[in-house]
Design a protein around this motif. Structure first.
Motif, short mmCIF file in Angstrom:
data_model
loop_
_atom_site.label_atom_id
_atom_site.label_comp_id
_atom_site.label_asym_id
_atom_site.label_seq_id
_atom_site.Cartn_x
_atom_site.Cartn_y
_atom_site.Cartn_z
N VAL A 83 37.32 -14.69 14.74
CA VAL A 83 37.66 -14.79 16.17
C VAL A 83 37.54 -16.26 16.55
O VAL A 83 36.49 -16.88 16.39
CB VAL A 83 36.71 -13.93 17.04
CG1 VAL A 83 37.21 -13.90 18.48
CG2 VAL A 83 36.60 -12.50 16.49
N ALA A 85 38.02 -19.14 19.39
CA ALA A 85 38.14 -19.47 20.81
C ALA A 85 38.74 -20.86 20.95
O ALA A 85 38.18 -21.83 20.45
CB ALA A 85 36.77 -19.43 21.48
N ASP A 113 42.96 -15.25 18.16
CA ASP A 113 42.42 -16.22 19.10
C ASP A 113 41.95 -15.51 20.38
O ASP A 113 42.50 -14.47 20.76
CB ASP A 113 43.48 -17.25 19.51
CG ASP A 113 43.83 -18.21 18.39
OD1 ASP A 113 43.26 -18.09 17.29
OD2 ASP A 113 44.71 -19.07 18.63
N VAL A 114 40.98 -16.13 21.02
CA VAL A 114 40.53 -15.70 22.34
C VAL A 114 40.71 -16.89 23.26
O VAL A 114 40.29 -18.00 22.94
CB VAL A 114 39.04 -15.28 22.29
CG1 VAL A 114 38.44 -15.22 23.67
CG2 VAL A 114 38.89 -13.95 21.58
N ALA A 124 34.36 -14.83 22.73
CA ALA A 124 34.61 -14.55 21.31
C ALA A 124 33.39 -13.88 20.67
O ALA A 124 33.51 -12.93 19.89
CB ALA A 124 34.96 -15.84 20.58
N VAL A 142 32.86 -16.70 14.01
CA VAL A 142 33.19 -16.89 15.42
C VAL A 142 33.18 -18.40 15.65
O VAL A 142 32.15 -19.05 15.47
CB VAL A 142 32.19 -16.19 16.35
CG1 VAL A 142 32.61 -16.31 17.79
CG2 VAL A 142 32.04 -14.72 15.95
#
Ligand code: ACO
Length: 324
Positions: A83, A85, A113-114, A124, A142
Motif C-alpha cells: 500500500v 501513499a 496507491d492511497v 494506508a 506500507v
C-alpha cells in the motif's frame, strides 16, 4: 483474534540537501524574496531534500522499503501486500505501488496507491491493518513517498519554502498480540480548495494549474482542531481515557501546528518527534520518515506507545495508536 504490528521501519532521502539559505539564494535569482529567519520562525524548517528531475516517488520508496524489510528480518518474497501513499505518483497510471513492486523484484501480491495527501500514511496504515486483521494479507509494505518539489511553484514564496522530497516505510505483519491498537480516519471535501493542485491531464496537456495552492492560515486553523479530535477519538476507541502515550509522531508540516496539538493534548514537548527542521513537509512520507528517524536514533523503542497523526489536503485527517 488477529492483529497487525509494525515489524520494521525504513526511510530514504534524496542526497541533495537544500538549506533555507541555499533556497533563499536560489529564489533571489527569480526576484523572490525570503530569508532563513522568516522560514525558521514561521515553520521550524531549516533544510529539506530535493530529488533530481528524473527521480520518481517509487525510486525514493524502494530503498526505504528495503531498509524496512531488513529491519523486520524479511525479504521482498515474504511481502503479500503493498500500500503506497502518495500524491505525486510516477504516472497517472499504473499506480506507484505496481512500479515499486516490480523494482523490488516481486510479483503477484496486491499493490495499490492511497491518495489522501499528507494524511496518506495514516490512511494506508489503516487499510493495511484492516486487511491483515481480516486475513487478506500477512505481511504488508506500507510506504509513503513524495516528490513535492515537482508541484511547487518557485515563484510563490508562501508555499515553495515549506515542502521537501523523501520516503518512509514500515513492514506491517500479522500478530497474535496487538501492535495497532486503534485507528480513526476522516475527510471533509468541502475544504478541497484550501490546499490543492487543481490541474488535471487532458488531451496531452495539463488543464489548469499543476502547482500546489494553499491558504496557509485556513489550513493552520483547521489542522490544530482536527488533530486534537483524532488523537482523543483514537484513544477512546482503544479504551483509554488519559493521553498516556510515549511519543506523538505527527505529520511534519509546521512546528507551530505540532506544538499546538501537543499543548491541547497536555503532552510535554519532549514527547513530540520533530523532523520538520531537517525534512520540511514531505506530505505522505513525513510520518514514516519521522518514525524511522526516531527509531534509528534510539529514541522510539520496542514497547513504546505511539500516536501517529496526519492532516492534509481533501481535507483529510486521522490518527493511529500503536504499541510499537
Ligand atoms: N518569506 C518571507 N516572507 C513571506 C514568505 C516567505 N517564504 N511567505 C509569506 N511571506 C510574507 C507574506 O507575504 C506576508 O507579508 P505581508 O504581511 O507583507 O502581506 C507575511 O509574510 C505573513 O504571511 P502570512 O501568510 O500571514 O504568514 P503566517 O504567519 O500565516 O505563516 C504559513 C504562513 C507558514 C504558511 C502558516 O500559515 C502555516 O504554517 N500554515 C499551515 C500550512 C501548513 O502547514 N500546510 C501544510 C499542512 S497540510 C499538508 O501538509 C499538505
Amino acid at each position: 483474534t488477529l492483529y497487525s504490528r509494525i515489524a520494521g521501519t525504513g526511510s530514504y532521502l534524496p542526497p541533495r540537501r537544500v538549506t533555507n539559505a541555499d533556497l533563499a539564494a536560489e529564489l533571489a535569482t527569480r526576484g523572490v524574496e525570503t530569508s532563513d529567519q522568516w522560514i525558521i520562525e514561521r515553520t521550524g524548517i531549516r533544510s529539506r531534500h530535493f530529488a533530481g528531475p528524473d527521480v520518481t516517488s517509487s525510486d525514493l520508496a524502494a530503498p526505504a522499503c528495503r531498509q524496512a524489510m531488513d529491519a523486520a528480518g524479511c525479504t521482498a518474497q515474504d511481502i503479500d501486500l503493498i500500500v503506497f501513499a502518495t500524491s505525486t505518483p510516477d504516472m497517472v497510471f499504473p499506480s506507484a505501488a505496481c512500479i515499486l513492486q516490480n523494482k523490488l523484484g516481486i510479483a503477484g501480491c496486491p499493490a495499490f496507491d492511497v491518495q489522501a495527501v499528507c494524511s496518506g500514511f495514516v490512511y494506508a496504515l489503516t487499510v493495511a491493518d484492516a486487511m491483515i486483521r481480516t486475513g487478506s494479507a500477512r505481511r504488508a509494505l506500507v510506504v509513503g513517498a513524495e516528490v513535492f518539489s515537482r508541484i511547487l511553484d518557485f515563484n510563490d514564496r508562501t508555499t515553495c519554502v515549506l515542502f521537501g522530497d523523501g520516503a518512509g516505510a514500515v513492514v506491517l505483519e500479522a500478530s497474535e498480540t496487538p501492535g495497532i491498537l486503534a485507528t480513526d480516519l476522516h475527510a471533509d471535501g468541502k475544504h478541497a480548495g484550501i490546499l490543492c493542485v487543481p490541474g488535471n491531464v487532458s488531451g496531452n496537456q495539463v488543464l489548469g494549474d499543476a502547482f500546489l495552492k494553499m491558504d496557509g492560515q485556513a489550513v493552520f486553523k483547521l489542522a490544530v482542531g482536527v488533530l486534537e479530535d483524532a488523537a482523543r477519538a483514537t484513544l477512546a476507541k482503544a479504551g483509554r481515557t488519559d493521553v498516556d502515550i510515549d511519543w506523538l509522531v505527527p505529520h511534519q508540516a509546521n512546528i507551530r501546528i505540532m506544538q499546538s496539538t501537543a499543548k491541547k493534548l497536555k503532552l510535554p514537548l519532549e514527547k513530540l518527534i520533530v523532523t520538520v527542521d531537517q525534512h520540511g513537509n514531505t506530505s505522505a512520507a513525513s510520518i514514516p520518515l519521522a518514525l524511522d528517524t526516531a527509531v534509528r536514533e534510539g529514541r522510539i523503542r520496542k514497547g513504546d506507545t505511539l500516536m501517529l497523526e496526519g492532516v492534509g489536503g481533501g481535507f483529510t485527517w486521522g490518527a493511529v495508536l500503536v504499541d510499537f
